[in-house]
Design a protein around this motif. Structure first.
Motif, mmCIF file in Angstrom:
data_model
loop_
_atom_site.group_PDB
_atom_site.id
_atom_site.type_symbol
_atom_site.label_atom_id
_atom_site.label_comp_id
_atom_site.label_asym_id
_atom_site.label_seq_id
_atom_site.Cartn_x
_atom_site.Cartn_y
_atom_site.Cartn_z
ATOM 1 N N PHE A 81 21.671 34.177 43.826
ATOM 2 C CA PHE A 81 22.358 34.321 42.541
ATOM 3 C C PHE A 81 21.995 33.226 41.544
ATOM 4 O O PHE A 81 22.364 33.305 40.376
ATOM 5 C CB PHE A 81 23.871 34.431 42.746
ATOM 6 C CG PHE A 81 24.246 35.725 43.407
ATOM 7 C CD1 PHE A 81 23.806 36.942 42.897
ATOM 8 C CD2 PHE A 81 25.016 35.737 44.550
ATOM 9 C CE1 PHE A 81 24.129 38.144 43.509
ATOM 10 C CE2 PHE A 81 25.357 36.931 45.176
ATOM 11 C CZ PHE A 81 24.911 38.130 44.649
ATOM 12 N N ARG A 82 21.264 32.221 41.973
ATOM 13 C CA ARG A 82 20.664 31.285 41.007
ATOM 14 C C ARG A 82 19.399 31.898 40.422
ATOM 15 O O ARG A 82 19.023 31.611 39.290
ATOM 16 C CB ARG A 82 20.365 29.948 41.667
ATOM 17 C CG ARG A 82 21.588 29.069 41.801
ATOM 18 C CD ARG A 82 21.204 27.654 42.155
ATOM 19 N NE ARG A 82 20.586 27.595 43.471
ATOM 20 C CZ ARG A 82 21.112 26.983 44.518
ATOM 21 N NH1 ARG A 82 22.263 26.358 44.407
ATOM 22 N NH2 ARG A 82 20.496 26.974 45.669
ATOM 23 N N LEU A 83 18.751 32.756 41.219
ATOM 24 C CA LEU A 83 17.529 33.423 40.749
ATOM 25 C C LEU A 83 17.845 34.630 39.874
ATOM 26 O O LEU A 83 17.104 34.933 38.936
ATOM 27 C CB LEU A 83 16.685 33.866 41.946
ATOM 28 C CG LEU A 83 16.164 32.774 42.862
ATOM 29 C CD1 LEU A 83 15.522 33.375 44.106
ATOM 30 C CD2 LEU A 83 15.181 31.880 42.119
ATOM 31 N N PHE A 84 18.905 35.349 40.218
ATOM 32 C CA PHE A 84 19.327 36.549 39.492
ATOM 33 C C PHE A 84 20.839 36.473 39.299
ATOM 34 O O PHE A 84 21.544 36.086 40.227
ATOM 35 C CB PHE A 84 18.984 37.824 40.292
ATOM 36 C CG PHE A 84 17.521 38.068 40.448
ATOM 37 C CD1 PHE A 84 16.832 38.823 39.502
ATOM 38 C CD2 PHE A 84 16.823 37.560 41.530
ATOM 39 C CE1 PHE A 84 15.474 39.067 39.645
ATOM 40 C CE2 PHE A 84 15.464 37.788 41.675
ATOM 41 C CZ PHE A 84 14.789 38.547 40.731
ATOM 42 N N PRO A 85 21.339 36.884 38.146
ATOM 43 C CA PRO A 85 22.781 36.770 37.898
ATOM 44 C C PRO A 85 23.656 37.706 38.738
ATOM 45 O O PRO A 85 24.859 37.485 38.835
ATOM 46 C CB PRO A 85 22.932 37.080 36.414
ATOM 47 C CG PRO A 85 21.690 37.774 36.017
ATOM 48 C CD PRO A 85 20.617 37.337 36.966
ATOM 49 N N PHE B 122 18.473 44.811 41.068
ATOM 50 C CA PHE B 122 18.062 46.213 41.088
ATOM 51 C C PHE B 122 17.181 46.532 39.874
ATOM 52 O O PHE B 122 16.141 47.186 40.015
ATOM 53 C CB PHE B 122 19.272 47.149 41.107
ATOM 54 C CG PHE B 122 18.879 48.593 41.228
ATOM 55 C CD1 PHE B 122 18.634 49.153 42.467
ATOM 56 C CD2 PHE B 122 18.724 49.388 40.103
ATOM 57 C CE1 PHE B 122 18.248 50.478 42.589
ATOM 58 C CE2 PHE B 122 18.335 50.712 40.207
ATOM 59 C CZ PHE B 122 18.100 51.260 41.457
ATOM 60 N N LEU B 123 17.577 46.081 38.700
ATOM 61 C CA LEU B 123 16.777 46.366 37.500
ATOM 62 C C LEU B 123 15.395 45.729 37.581
ATOM 63 O O LEU B 123 14.408 46.335 37.157
ATOM 64 C CB LEU B 123 17.518 45.918 36.245
ATOM 65 C CG LEU B 123 18.656 46.830 35.827
ATOM 66 C CD1 LEU B 123 19.470 46.199 34.701
ATOM 67 C CD2 LEU B 123 18.132 48.195 35.398
ATOM 68 N N ALA B 124 15.310 44.527 38.137
ATOM 69 C CA ALA B 124 14.001 43.884 38.310
ATOM 70 C C ALA B 124 13.131 44.689 39.272
ATOM 71 O O ALA B 124 11.935 44.902 39.020
ATOM 72 C CB ALA B 124 14.174 42.451 38.808
ATOM 73 N N ALA B 125 13.737 45.159 40.362
ATOM 74 C CA ALA B 125 12.991 45.965 41.341
ATOM 75 C C ALA B 125 12.588 47.308 40.737
ATOM 76 O O ALA B 125 11.451 47.763 40.912
ATOM 77 C CB ALA B 125 13.828 46.170 42.607
ATOM 78 N N ALA B 126 13.505 47.948 40.025
ATOM 79 C CA ALA B 126 13.221 49.248 39.404
ATOM 80 C C ALA B 126 12.120 49.122 38.364
ATOM 81 O O ALA B 126 11.182 49.932 38.340
ATOM 82 C CB ALA B 126 14.494 49.807 38.768
ATOM 83 N N THR B 127 12.234 48.121 37.523
ATOM 84 C CA THR B 127 11.223 47.913 36.488
ATOM 85 C C THR B 127 9.866 47.617 37.101
ATOM 86 O O THR B 127 8.846 48.149 36.664
ATOM 87 C CB THR B 127 11.656 46.771 35.545
ATOM 88 O OG1 THR B 127 12.902 47.128 34.944
ATOM 89 C CG2 THR B 127 10.623 46.514 34.468
#
Length: 171
Positions: A46-50, A56-61
């Motif tokens: 959660f320091r890397l992603f909020p 999920f959006l990073a993986a989907a994109t």
């Protein structure tokens, strides 16, 4: 032991998230599972992603952008349709990429408010790119993209390439 930078860890999280979300979907995948797969703690994740949605959006994109990149690189002037279709068939042999694409559509349908706008933007950009690469009219580009969705469905359902349903599909 060599320590990874935060950017390298983010990349590891995205790759792990593609695989985990591909098989478990958004609701069936925990951030704990992703963190464990990468070898980090949840607080570090959660320091890397909020939050889970951002992962999920990073993986989907990444999944959709990688698919677009493969198609763009495969395009030939001689036959853009066939060269891109062949590259796509090779790409979806990666079950994680195929299933992640399908999970993206499920997540948008189920959670429109959380994912809809971002994923639609990626898809619109992808469609525009394919339209330019194909050099065809809107109808032909739409047919090409819908053909890809049909292939996704057939492969997801486990139809072997030798099945009669593939008889008219090329290459």
């Amino acid at each position: 032991m060599v320590r990874m930078s935060a950017e390298e860890r983010r990349e590891s999280v995205i790759r792990a998230a593609i695989s985990e979300f591909a098989h478990g979907g958004y609701h069936g995948t925990s951030t704990e599972t992703i963190a464990r797969r990468v070898g980090v703690s949840q607080p570090y994740l959660f320091r890397l992603f909020p939050g889970k949605q951002a992962i999920f959006l990073a993986a989907a994109t990444r999944c959709l952008s990688e698919t677009r990149r493969v198609l763009e690189e495969a395009r030939t002037d001689a036959d853009p349709h066939m060269s891109m279709a062949a590259a796509y068939k090779d790409l979806i042999k990666d079950r994680d990429m195929l299933l992640m694409q399908m999970q993206v559509y499920v997540a948008v349908a189920a959670m429109e408010d959380e994912f809809g706008a971002e994923i639609r933007k990626v898809w619109e950009d992808w469609w525009d790119s394919m339209h330019l690469l194909l050099g065809t009219d809107t109808h032909e580009t739409t047919f090409f993209m819908s053909y890809g969705m049909l292939i996704n469905t057939l492969v997801s359902l486990g139809f072997p390439s030798s099945h009669r349903v593939w008889a008219d599909f090329a290459p």
